[in-house]
Design an enzyme around this catalytic site. Sequence first.
Site, PDB file in Angstrom:
ATOM      1  N   CYS A 157       0.815  -1.216   0.000  1.00  0.00           N
ATOM      2  CA  CYS A 157       0.000   0.000   0.000  1.00  0.00           C
ATOM      3  C   CYS A 157       0.850   1.268   0.000  1.00  0.00           C
ATOM      4  O   CYS A 157       0.455   2.284  -0.578  1.00  0.00           O
ATOM      5  CB  CYS A 157      -1.005   0.007   1.137  1.00  0.00           C
ATOM      6  SG  CYS A 157      -0.292  -0.128   2.789  1.00  0.00           S
TER       7      CYS A 157
ATOM      8  N   HIS B 253      -2.843   1.193   7.183  1.00  0.00           N
ATOM      9  CA  HIS B 253      -2.904   1.135   5.715  1.00  0.00           C
ATOM     10  C   HIS B 253      -2.637   2.527   5.162  1.00  0.00           C
ATOM     11  O   HIS B 253      -3.150   3.517   5.687  1.00  0.00           O
ATOM     12  CB  HIS B 253      -4.299   0.634   5.309  1.00  0.00           C
ATOM     13  CG  HIS B 253      -4.569   0.627   3.848  1.00  0.00           C
ATOM     14  ND1 HIS B 253      -3.863  -0.146   2.964  1.00  0.00           N
ATOM     15  CD2 HIS B 253      -5.493   1.305   3.116  1.00  0.00           C
ATOM     16  CE1 HIS B 253      -4.352   0.053   1.736  1.00  0.00           C
ATOM     17  NE2 HIS B 253      -5.326   0.925   1.811  1.00  0.00           N
TER      18      HIS B 253
END
Length: 192
Positions: A28, A129
């Site tokens: 990510c 994230h």
Amino acid sequence: MSQAPGRPAVDETMDGSIYHERQRLELCAIHALNNVLQYKHFSQEAAEEICKRLAPDTRWNPHRSVFGTGNYDVNVIMAALQSLDYAAVWWDKRRSLEKLVLSEIQGFILNILSNISLGVLSLPIRRKHWIAVRLVNGLYYNLDSKLKGPAKIGDEAALREFLHNFISEGPCEILLVVRKDVEETGKWMSTS
């Protein structure tokens, strides 16, 4: 908004003229970097090289997953941006979002809590994230790599509300992606 030089042909998901990489492994941070730049510049190999430079004499690199699947930390993002004459400025969430000078900010990289999913099954576990937010064609978009495509946020007021919602929901860090000269002069924040 200025584009980085040498923009290659896009080989990822596109929505009109919006570049959007989808989530793969624990990459990510790489997806957020490329999405905020609006072209594919960084790869897993490039991130691994940055990790080696950041911790050259360590057996277990503290800037990534021990499994080699990614999960890069903020130091990798900052070093990657610096290699392109950008900077990541940490936003102090105690400040009003009205102080942001959006015309001087290339984009945003947020570190948020996100659900873990296995295929279509969403687990009740949340992990950190990285996501990107960027102005494209006059509107701001959420370029989260876990989304199927870019999600329109809207104008400047909608962006400030979007950021405020993440801040108020819990653990969230916001990095402003700015040109190096903007970081040095502090033009990304209003003094009034």
